[in-house]
Design a protein around this motif. Sequence first.
Motif, PDB file in Angstrom:
ATOM      1  N   ILE A 148       0.952  -1.052   0.149  1.00 21.48           N
ATOM      2  CA  ILE A 148      -0.031   0.105  -0.064  1.00 21.48           C
ATOM      3  C   ILE A 148       1.057   1.342  -0.369  1.00 21.48           C
ATOM      4  O   ILE A 148       0.663   2.759  -1.102  1.00 21.48           O
ATOM      5  N   GLU A 149       2.172   1.715   0.836  1.00 22.12           N
ATOM      6  CA  GLU A 149       3.165   2.265   1.004  1.00 22.12           C
ATOM      7  C   GLU A 149       3.557   2.579  -0.268  1.00 22.12           C
ATOM      8  O   GLU A 149       3.571   3.573  -1.020  1.00 22.12           O
ATOM      9  N   VAL A 150       3.747   1.121  -1.207  1.00 21.00           N
ATOM     10  CA  VAL A 150       4.677   1.728  -2.775  1.00 21.00           C
ATOM     11  C   VAL A 150       3.149   2.716  -3.552  1.00 21.00           C
ATOM     12  O   VAL A 150       4.106   3.177  -4.301  1.00 21.00           O
ATOM     13  N   SER A 151       2.284   1.533  -3.458  1.00 20.40           N
ATOM     14  CA  SER A 151       1.603   1.998  -4.800  1.00 20.40           C
ATOM     15  C   SER A 151       0.644   3.185  -4.022  1.00 20.40           C
ATOM     16  O   SER A 151       0.626   4.169  -5.631  1.00 20.40           O
ATOM     17  N   GLN A 152       0.673   3.705  -3.372  1.00 17.85           N
ATOM     18  CA  GLN A 152       0.372   5.516  -2.602  1.00 17.85           C
ATOM     19  C   GLN A 152       1.448   6.414  -3.649  1.00 17.85           C
ATOM     20  O   GLN A 152       1.489   7.276  -3.467  1.00 17.85           O
ATOM     21  N   LYS A 153       2.525   6.244  -2.924  1.00 16.78           N
ATOM     22  CA  LYS A 153       4.002   6.583  -3.350  1.00 16.78           C
ATOM     23  C   LYS A 153       3.723   7.124  -5.006  1.00 16.78           C
ATOM     24  O   LYS A 153       4.249   8.193  -5.176  1.00 16.78           O
ATOM     25  N   TYR A 154       3.560   6.282  -5.687  1.00 17.41           N
ATOM     26  CA  TYR A 154       4.045   7.068  -7.248  1.00 17.41           C
ATOM     27  C   TYR A 154       1.956   6.466  -7.616  1.00 17.41           C
ATOM     28  O   TYR A 154       1.353   6.847  -8.982  1.00 17.41           O
ATOM     29  N   ASN A 155       0.693   6.239  -6.930  1.00 15.52           N
ATOM     30  CA  ASN A 155       0.167   6.481  -8.235  1.00 15.52           C
ATOM     31  C   ASN A 155      -0.377   5.499  -8.376  1.00 15.52           C
ATOM     32  O   ASN A 155      -0.906   5.381  -9.601  1.00 15.52           O
ATOM     33  N   GLU A 156      -0.384   4.360  -8.041  1.00 17.68           N
ATOM     34  CA  GLU A 156      -1.134   3.122  -8.584  1.00 17.68           C
ATOM     35  C   GLU A 156      -2.114   2.466  -8.527  1.00 17.68           C
ATOM     36  O   GLU A 156      -2.560   1.457  -7.119  1.00 17.68           O
ATOM     37  N   LYS A 157      -3.527   2.746  -9.166  1.00 19.85           N
ATOM     38  CA  LYS A 157      -4.179   2.357  -8.183  1.00 19.85           C
ATOM     39  C   LYS A 157      -4.742   1.176  -8.104  1.00 19.85           C
ATOM     40  O   LYS A 157      -5.622   0.969  -7.515  1.00 19.85           O
ATOM     41  N   ASN A 158      -4.725   0.267  -9.318  1.00 16.91           N
ATOM     42  CA  ASN A 158      -5.149  -0.847  -9.385  1.00 16.91           C
ATOM     43  C   ASN A 158      -3.489  -1.762  -7.868  1.00 16.91           C
ATOM     44  O   ASN A 158      -5.046  -2.693  -7.908  1.00 16.91           O
TER      45      ASN A 158
END
Length: 727
Positions: A148-158
């Motif tokens: 979740i931390e990685v996806s939020q950092k780079y706005n990866e919705k999927n």
Amino acid sequence: MAVYFKRLHFWMFLFFSFSALAQLENGKKTLVHKNTALSPEEKNIKALYALYNKGDEKKAYLKAHSLLKSSSSNRLIASADLLLAYYFNKRALVDSSLYYTRQALKFNTTVNDSLKNRLYGLSYNLMAINYKKRGLFEESKKWHIKGIEVSQKYNEKNLYYTHTHGLAKTYADLGDYKKALELFKKCLEYKEDEEIILGSCINIGDIYSDMKEYDNANSYYKKGKTLCEKTNNNQGRAVILLGLGANYQLQHKLDEALKMYQEAVVIADKGELNQIAVIARGNVADIYIDQKKYNEAKLIFSEGIQKAVQFGFLQDQVHFYDELQKIAVLQDDYKNAYNYLGKSNQIKDSINKLQKIKEINELEIKYNTSEKEKAIKQLEFENETKKLTLANQTEALKNMSLREEITKKINENTILFFQNSADKKRNEINLLKKDQQLKTLEISQQKKNRAFTILAFLIILIPIAGLSFQYRNRLKNQRLLNAKQIEISTQRINGILKDQELKLIKASISGQDKERERISQELHDSIGGNLAAIKLQLTNLNESNLSNVENLNSQLDETYQQVRNLAHNLIPKKFSNHKFCEVLESYLKNISEASRIKISFTTYPKAEINAMDETIQIETFKIVQELLTNTIKHAKASAVELQFNLIDNSLNILFEDNGVGFNTENYSRGIGFINLEARIAKLDGTFALDSKLKRGTIANIEIPILDHSNVKKNPVQGIQIKNQLIT
């Protein structure tokens, strides 16, 4: 029983709701640079994931292995490792999936931060899924939070919703349904991924079912079923059938529940969905217990334990042993019940050792709520004490008057009690004297009876002891005689076998000598004579007799044909008379019938493999023989899969068994293994071996196929070829 498997199967959907198809498709779109020309390595990545997403998983698996061996690009290696991790995760091979996931993280060194973190997010999801399969929920929770931390950092919705869904599953597994429902309903807002919506619908249905809100559960199951039919998702269908079956079972509709579970077993077996198959069979066994069909339930639970051990499902093993214990108690088989309890506790201890972090967040919430409850109880206690003090003051006055009356009555009763006790003691003394006299008479009578029984026992025991001693001596002598007879017979058998082996060796040697003598005679008489005549004519060749050139050509053709005939006679007849694939299929069929091993053999393309050079066919046949011999001797396998794929002038041989496997680090190479490497090296091939204990062995062999064009039959070229053969 139904509630346990209910929870288990809604873990399962997490592992398949985010299938490799959706994850890798997203990975394909983002791991390749946008708005730029594709490099060769990017084309390889795109082609690899396209194969997998089309459902051609075996070819994608083979190509990924090929790229791992041939590529020097860390980005391409990491992508291939991630695909292999998804491949093994789908088949519930947790150890293999974890290994390739770690390899993907190791080689994820691309300069582009967005691509790098995208691959991190996918890898973290796989790590969480695999640890959840093992029942290590806190470890799974850790990897989802990192994702979740990685996806939020780079706005990866999927990826963000993927990990949110996984975290919701973890809360559900830990019993926090409120948080789980909140996160699952949040996932329903993400309309770009049907897999996430499907997983959320099924998991929400499971939670409502556990909360006994069956109508709400059925409504979400129906939404999930509609999505499954739209996308042709068999995994989702199987999980929905498990949910509906559990719903019927909780409502005591056992026949409907059994029908749902049996349909789920059929779909899971057909799609190699190993953990769903284990869970569905466990649920069928639960129905049999409810119907008091204990023997059928025991049989299914025993099979389920074997599958759970094979794929490392610890929680399933615990549940199956607990259910077997209950059945044993119901059948009054307390010995087996105790054994099953011990095995269950042993697995639980191992789970506790692996799972270091134990529900920290839940304990914090419990602590906060308990503190608030204590404060409320303290206030209530103070109010109650005030009320009680007022009531006690009035009752104290009443008790004072009652105590005075009671003391008077007690004094009167004590006087009467002492008088009665003196009379009782006198009577007791008289009774004790009479009892003592009776006991002395009984003791004397018992002594006489004991002496008589001992004497009778000795009279009977002495002859029995003598007979048993003689019988033991006779048995001992008979055993020695039998042992000597067995030793003599084994020596005779060994002698006969050695004689037969010597005869076979002599016959083989004599046959080889005759064949050598025949070849020598053929070379000397026909080929040697022709060559001598040709040499003599060439020596005397000059301008006057140039007409002899045609005669020389005809003699050279005749000699060349004799050499070809001799060479073809040395090739095994089964390859010259039949097509290569037919010979290999016949051989594998005979081996399968003799060893009772199920052998699957596929070739592509068959016509081109049959047209390979005979030398390569013969060596390939011997390589397959060596692999099958090792499997029969050492692997204890029940099934073997053999694939021949001819791609880009390279023959790929994939040999896989489901045997006991071995540790490749501590493996000592034997003669068979050395011969196998020598044959592959002779063909300029490569050889990769992957094996692990209790997981089977995979051998991957690549052999280059050279283009052997036919030689034109003109006189000059014919002479050059024949000279090369002679030298």
